[in-house]
Write a protein that holds these residues in place. Structure first.
Motif, mmCIF file in Angstrom:
data_model
loop_
_atom_site.group_PDB
_atom_site.id
_atom_site.type_symbol
_atom_site.label_atom_id
_atom_site.label_comp_id
_atom_site.label_asym_id
_atom_site.label_seq_id
_atom_site.Cartn_x
_atom_site.Cartn_y
_atom_site.Cartn_z
ATOM 1 N N UNK A 6 64.760 -61.456 12.845
ATOM 2 C CA UNK A 6 64.494 -60.483 13.901
ATOM 3 C C UNK A 6 63.893 -59.207 13.326
ATOM 4 N N UNK A 7 62.977 -58.614 14.068
ATOM 5 C CA UNK A 7 62.377 -57.351 13.633
ATOM 6 C C UNK A 7 63.412 -56.242 13.618
ATOM 7 N N UNK A 8 64.374 -56.311 14.549
ATOM 8 C CA UNK A 8 65.430 -55.305 14.599
ATOM 9 C C UNK A 8 66.663 -55.894 15.260
ATOM 10 N N UNK A 9 67.815 -55.451 14.796
ATOM 11 C CA UNK A 9 69.078 -55.780 15.448
ATOM 12 C C UNK A 9 69.441 -54.629 16.372
ATOM 13 N N UNK A 10 69.739 -54.973 17.614
ATOM 14 C CA UNK A 10 70.157 -53.978 18.593
ATOM 15 C C UNK A 10 71.677 -53.876 18.536
ATOM 16 N N UNK A 11 72.162 -52.687 18.258
ATOM 17 C CA UNK A 11 73.595 -52.437 18.183
ATOM 18 C C UNK A 11 73.994 -51.709 19.456
ATOM 19 N N UNK A 12 74.644 -52.433 20.361
ATOM 20 C CA UNK A 12 74.922 -51.898 21.678
ATOM 21 C C UNK A 12 76.252 -51.174 21.771
ATOM 22 N N UNK A 13 76.244 -50.056 22.469
ATOM 23 C CA UNK A 13 77.468 -49.285 22.684
ATOM 24 C C UNK A 13 78.541 -50.135 23.357
ATOM 25 N N UNK A 14 78.122 -51.056 24.210
ATOM 26 C CA UNK A 14 79.073 -51.870 24.966
ATOM 27 C C UNK A 14 80.016 -52.657 24.068
#
Length: 260
Positions: free
Chosen positions: A115-123
């Protein structure tokens, strides 16, 4: 549509990023964050809701090959579709993946998949320290913090941030090294009522000019893109307006990537 005006706004400002909401291995249509009501997507772009078919339709019909993957199997059930990420990346797609990050191992799995980026979600983020460590380990370019909201209120373990104010959480994340951020209000997703995060994005842009912002949720059509464009966003997340044909290849072709 005022095409010339829209084009002048969009140049060097933002790109359309199609969303793949994955649930039980299929692409579903998100509506207001009511996940128990999500159903396989019906789209004018393709007759099947499989991730590969939808992704290829975005590319072939709209010319879009950077995708935001909201892996609800991971977020809700802790079952990330890592093999699918690898397959889509192998098919030439650039992915920004929210795989329900709860620990460093999940971030590593997403990035190791390509993946180009990992999304780290507040949820799903258990504490702010994990976000700070992720940036130290992988760099600010490959970690995107998602400021997850519901009707303007932050989701998740906000006690770890010592505030439930969305702007203050964003400011803390910036202080911890975040330079890419998604601002997304789940209550607006799929309901076609406009984008409620605009005031917050404007405030964040003014306070932190070097912060690369992505928003979405509630996009109805070209007029919403025109309203968003002056904010200087890196991108805008879109799903329903693409599947329904309210945004077309013509609108997608107006995008350019913000070089910030």
């Amino acid at each position: 549509m005022r095409t010339a005006g829209l084009r002048s706004f969009l140049v060097d400002l933002m790109r359309i990023v199609p969303v793949l909401d994955l649930l039980d291995g299929l692409v579903v249509r998100g509506v207001a964050g009511r996940r128990d009501e999500y159903r396989p997507v019906a789209s004018i772009l393709t007759g099947t809701p499989t991730p590969h078919a939808v992704a290829r339709a975005f590319r072939e019909r709209l010319g879009l090959d950077t995708l935001y993957v909201a892996d609800l199997d991971a977020i809700l059930h802790d079952r990330p579709n890592v093999l699918l990420y690898r397959e889509l990346i192998g098919d030439g797609f650039e992915l920004l993946v929210d795989a329900g990050v709860r620990d460093a191992e999940r971030i590593r799995a997403v990035l190791d998949a390509g993946a180009a980026a990992a999304v780290v979600g507040l949820e799903t983020l258990p504490d702010a320290a994990l976000l700070e460590q992720a940036i130290a380990d992988h760099g600010a370019e490959r970690i995107i913090f998602s400021l997850d909201l519901a009707s303007g209120r932050p989701l998740g373990a906000t006690s770890a941030w010592r505030t439930d104010d969305a702007f203050e959480i964003a400011a803390d994340a910036f202080a911890r090294g975040v330079r890419r951020m998604i601002v997304l209000d789940l209550a607006a997703v799929g309901v076609g009522a406009g984008v409620p995060t605009i005031p917050l994005c404007r405030r964040l842009r003014d306070a932190f000019p070097e912060l690369r912002l992505i928003t979405g949720g509630g996009i109805r059509g070209p007029a919403d893109l025109e309203e968003l464009a002056p904010l200087g966003l890196e991108g805008v997340l879109v799903a329903s307006a693409l599947h329904d044909g309210r945004l077309t290849r013509t609108h997608a072709a107006l995008q350019t990537i913000n070089p910030r």
